[in-house]
Motif scaffolding. Structure first.
Motif, PDB file in Angstrom:
ATOM      1  N   ALA A  33       0.832  -1.205   0.000  1.00 45.81           N
ATOM      2  CA  ALA A  33       0.000   0.000   0.000  1.00 45.81           C
ATOM      3  C   ALA A  33       0.869   1.259   0.000  1.00 45.81           C
ATOM      4  O   ALA A  33       0.569   2.222  -0.706  1.00 45.81           O
ATOM      5  CB  ALA A  33      -0.936   0.006   1.197  1.00 45.81           C
ATOM      6  N   LEU A  34       1.953   1.256   0.777  1.00 44.35           N
ATOM      7  CA  LEU A  34       2.846   2.418   0.811  1.00 44.35           C
ATOM      8  C   LEU A  34       3.509   2.647  -0.542  1.00 44.35           C
ATOM      9  O   LEU A  34       3.675   3.787  -0.979  1.00 44.35           O
ATOM     10  CB  LEU A  34       3.898   2.259   1.904  1.00 44.35           C
ATOM     11  N   LEU A  35       3.877   1.591  -1.229  1.00 45.48           N
ATOM     12  CA  LEU A  35       4.451   1.740  -2.567  1.00 45.48           C
ATOM     13  C   LEU A  35       3.417   2.288  -3.551  1.00 45.48           C
ATOM     14  O   LEU A  35       3.749   3.116  -4.410  1.00 45.48           O
ATOM     15  CB  LEU A  35       5.011   0.402  -3.060  1.00 45.48           C
ATOM     16  N   ALA A  36       2.176   1.872  -3.416  1.00 44.84           N
ATOM     17  CA  ALA A  36       1.113   2.388  -4.284  1.00 44.84           C
ATOM     18  C   ALA A  36       0.893   3.876  -4.032  1.00 44.84           C
ATOM     19  O   ALA A  36       0.741   4.661  -4.977  1.00 44.84           O
ATOM     20  CB  ALA A  36      -0.178   1.607  -4.064  1.00 44.84           C
ATOM     21  N   VAL A  37       0.907   4.285  -2.776  1.00 46.96           N
ATOM     22  CA  VAL A  37       0.761   5.704  -2.447  1.00 46.96           C
ATOM     23  C   VAL A  37       1.949   6.492  -2.978  1.00 46.96           C
ATOM     24  O   VAL A  37       1.791   7.583  -3.539  1.00 46.96           O
ATOM     25  CB  VAL A  37       0.599   5.906  -0.923  1.00 46.96           C
ATOM     26  N   THR A  38       3.149   5.937  -2.832  1.00 47.99           N
ATOM     27  CA  THR A  38       4.351   6.592  -3.350  1.00 47.99           C
ATOM     28  C   THR A  38       4.234   6.825  -4.841  1.00 47.99           C
ATOM     29  O   THR A  38       4.548   7.912  -5.344  1.00 47.99           O
ATOM     30  CB  THR A  38       5.604   5.739  -3.041  1.00 47.99           C
ATOM     31  N   GLU A  39       3.760   5.836  -5.563  1.00 50.22           N
ATOM     32  CA  GLU A  39       3.601   5.973  -7.016  1.00 50.22           C
ATOM     33  C   GLU A  39       2.600   7.084  -7.349  1.00 50.22           C
ATOM     34  O   GLU A  39       2.832   7.889  -8.255  1.00 50.22           O
ATOM     35  CB  GLU A  39       3.135   4.659  -7.635  1.00 50.22           C
ATOM     36  N   LEU A  40       1.502   7.138  -6.616  1.00 53.39           N
ATOM     37  CA  LEU A  40       0.516   8.189  -6.853  1.00 53.39           C
ATOM     38  C   LEU A  40       1.115   9.578  -6.626  1.00 53.39           C
ATOM     39  O   LEU A  40       0.922  10.489  -7.429  1.00 53.39           O
ATOM     40  CB  LEU A  40      -0.702   7.991  -5.946  1.00 53.39           C
ATOM     41  N   VAL A  41       1.847   9.720  -5.540  1.00 53.53           N
ATOM     42  CA  VAL A  41       2.456  11.017  -5.233  1.00 53.53           C
ATOM     43  C   VAL A  41       3.487  11.393  -6.286  1.00 53.53           C
ATOM     44  O   VAL A  41       3.521  12.531  -6.762  1.00 53.53           O
ATOM     45  CB  VAL A  41       3.081  11.008  -3.821  1.00 53.53           C
ATOM     46  N   GLU A  42       4.319  10.445  -6.675  1.00 53.73           N
ATOM     47  CA  GLU A  42       5.372  10.727  -7.649  1.00 53.73           C
ATOM     48  C   GLU A  42       4.813  11.085  -9.025  1.00 53.73           C
ATOM     49  O   GLU A  42       5.435  11.821  -9.773  1.00 53.73           O
ATOM     50  CB  GLU A  42       6.339   9.556  -7.737  1.00 53.73           C
ATOM     51  N   THR A  43       3.648  10.571  -9.364  1.00 53.38           N
ATOM     52  CA  THR A  43       3.051  10.867 -10.664  1.00 53.38           C
ATOM     53  C   THR A  43       2.071  12.035 -10.593  1.00 53.38           C
ATOM     54  O   THR A  43       1.455  12.388 -11.590  1.00 53.38           O
ATOM     55  CB  THR A  43       2.323   9.636 -11.242  1.00 53.38           C
ATOM     56  N   GLY A  44       1.944  12.633  -9.407  1.00 54.45           N
ATOM     57  CA  GLY A  44       1.076  13.791  -9.258  1.00 54.45           C
ATOM     58  C   GLY A  44      -0.398  13.490  -9.366  1.00 54.45           C
ATOM     59  O   GLY A  44      -1.201  14.373  -9.664  1.00 54.45           O
ATOM     60  N   ARG A  45      -0.792  12.249  -9.127  1.00 55.01           N
ATOM     61  CA  ARG A  45      -2.195  11.871  -9.309  1.00 55.01           C
ATOM     62  C   ARG A  45      -3.090  12.019  -8.090  1.00 55.01           C
ATOM     63  O   ARG A  45      -4.303  11.994  -8.251  1.00 55.01           O
ATOM     64  CB  ARG A  45      -2.282  10.438  -9.828  1.00 55.01           C
ATOM     65  N   PRO A  46      -2.560  12.159  -6.886  1.00 52.47           N
ATOM     66  CA  PRO A  46      -3.532  12.301  -5.800  1.00 52.47           C
ATOM     67  C   PRO A  46      -4.288  13.617  -5.977  1.00 52.47           C
ATOM     68  O   PRO A  46      -3.705  14.645  -6.300  1.00 52.47           O
ATOM     69  CB  PRO A  46      -2.706  12.307  -4.523  1.00 52.47           C
ATOM     70  N   ALA A  47      -5.571  13.562  -5.819  1.00 51.38           N
ATOM     71  CA  ALA A  47      -6.390  14.754  -5.967  1.00 51.38           C
ATOM     72  C   ALA A  47      -7.335  14.860  -4.774  1.00 51.38           C
ATOM     73  O   ALA A  47      -7.847  13.861  -4.288  1.00 51.38           O
ATOM     74  CB  ALA A  47      -7.197  14.677  -7.254  1.00 51.38           C
ATOM     75  N   VAL A  48      -7.522  16.062  -4.326  1.00 51.76           N
ATOM     76  CA  VAL A  48      -8.435  16.310  -3.225  1.00 51.76           C
ATOM     77  C   VAL A  48      -9.647  17.036  -3.790  1.00 51.76           C
ATOM     78  O   VAL A  48      -9.509  18.083  -4.423  1.00 51.76           O
ATOM     79  CB  VAL A  48      -7.768  17.170  -2.132  1.00 51.76           C
ATOM     80  N   HIS A  49     -10.804  16.456  -3.594  1.00 51.59           N
ATOM     81  CA  HIS A  49     -12.031  17.106  -4.040  1.00 51.59           C
ATOM     82  C   HIS A  49     -12.481  18.057  -2.938  1.00 51.59           C
ATOM     83  O   HIS A  49     -12.692  17.643  -1.804  1.00 51.59           O
ATOM     84  CB  HIS A  49     -13.122  16.078  -4.324  1.00 51.59           C
ATOM     85  N   ILE A  50     -12.614  19.326  -3.285  1.00 53.20           N
ATOM     86  CA  ILE A  50     -13.062  20.331  -2.323  1.00 53.20           C
ATOM     87  C   ILE A  50     -14.558  20.525  -2.506  1.00 53.20           C
ATOM     88  O   ILE A  50     -15.014  20.916  -3.576  1.00 53.20           O
ATOM     89  CB  ILE A  50     -12.292  21.645  -2.501  1.00 53.20           C
ATOM     90  N   ASP A  51     -15.296  20.226  -1.456  1.00 58.53           N
ATOM     91  CA  ASP A  51     -16.750  20.361  -1.492  1.00 58.53           C
ATOM     92  C   ASP A  51     -17.151  21.822  -1.355  1.00 58.53           C
ATOM     93  O   ASP A  51     -18.020  22.301  -2.083  1.00 58.53           O
ATOM     94  CB  ASP A  51     -17.377  19.528  -0.369  1.00 58.53           C
ATOM     95  N   ALA A  52     -16.545  22.544  -0.405  1.00 60.58           N
ATOM     96  CA  ALA A  52     -16.899  23.944  -0.176  1.00 60.58           C
ATOM     97  C   ALA A  52     -15.766  24.654   0.545  1.00 60.58           C
ATOM     98  O   ALA A  52     -14.987  24.030   1.256  1.00 60.58           O
ATOM     99  CB  ALA A  52     -18.179  24.037   0.653  1.00 60.58           C
ATOM    100  N   VAL A  53     -15.701  25.965   0.344  1.00 57.95           N
ATOM    101  CA  VAL A  53     -14.686  26.805   0.985  1.00 57.95           C
ATOM    102  C   VAL A  53     -15.412  27.861   1.810  1.00 57.95           C
ATOM    103  O   VAL A  53     -16.372  28.479   1.336  1.00 57.95           O
ATOM    104  CB  VAL A  53     -13.783  27.486  -0.070  1.00 57.95           C
ATOM    105  N   PHE A  54     -14.961  28.056   3.043  1.00 58.40           N
ATOM    106  CA  PHE A  54     -15.608  28.988   3.963  1.00 58.40           C
ATOM    107  C   PHE A  54     -14.592  29.962   4.543  1.00 58.40           C
ATOM    108  O   PHE A  54     -13.482  29.565   4.882  1.00 58.40           O
ATOM    109  CB  PHE A  54     -16.251  28.228   5.135  1.00 58.40           C
ATOM    110  N   PRO A  55     -14.991  31.221   4.730  1.00 62.28           N
ATOM    111  CA  PRO A  55     -14.142  32.160   5.466  1.00 62.28           C
ATOM    112  C   PRO A  55     -14.250  31.856   6.960  1.00 62.28           C
ATOM    113  O   PRO A  55     -15.199  31.178   7.395  1.00 62.28           O
ATOM    114  CB  PRO A  55     -14.746  33.522   5.126  1.00 62.28           C
ATOM    115  N   PRO A  56     -13.325  32.348   7.758  1.00 60.16           N
ATOM    116  CA  PRO A  56     -13.378  32.067   9.203  1.00 60.16           C
ATOM    117  C   PRO A  56     -14.709  32.435   9.858  1.00 60.16           C
ATOM    118  O   PRO A  56     -15.154  31.752  10.770  1.00 60.16           O
ATOM    119  CB  PRO A  56     -12.237  32.906   9.768  1.00 60.16           C
TER     120      PRO A  56
END
Length: 80
Positions: A33-56
């Motif tokens: 699993a750690l090697l799979a995560v490493t591959e994702l990071v090295e290829t720039g594929r991890p993506a975070v979906h942002i549902d909403a952005v709020f001010p303080p």
């Protein structure tokens, strides 16, 4: 704050006194699993979906939305 290596009765009681749920989680290393995560990071594929952005000023609204369990992605609070 330091978390104990194992959950103790004292820690659980202290958390409960502050209305905080506590639990213990043991994670075992998983090379594949750690090697799979490493591959994702090295290829720039991890993506975070942002549902909403709020001010303080809308922190309470963001928290309430998160409590619904209906968000798809991350709720973000901006910092000026």
């Amino acid at each position: 704050m330091t978390l104990p290596a194992r959950e103790s009765a004292d820690f659980t009681a202290a958390a409960a006194a502050r209305s905080i749920r506590s639990g213990f989680l043991l994670v075992e290393p998983d090379r594949r699993a750690l090697l799979a995560v490493t591959e994702l990071v090295e290829t720039g594929r991890p993506a975070v979906h942002i549902d909403a952005v709020f001010p303080p000023a809308e922190t309470a609204l963001a928290h309430a939305l998160g409590e619904t369990g209906r968000t798809v992605g991350t709720l973000v609070l901006t910092v000026d």
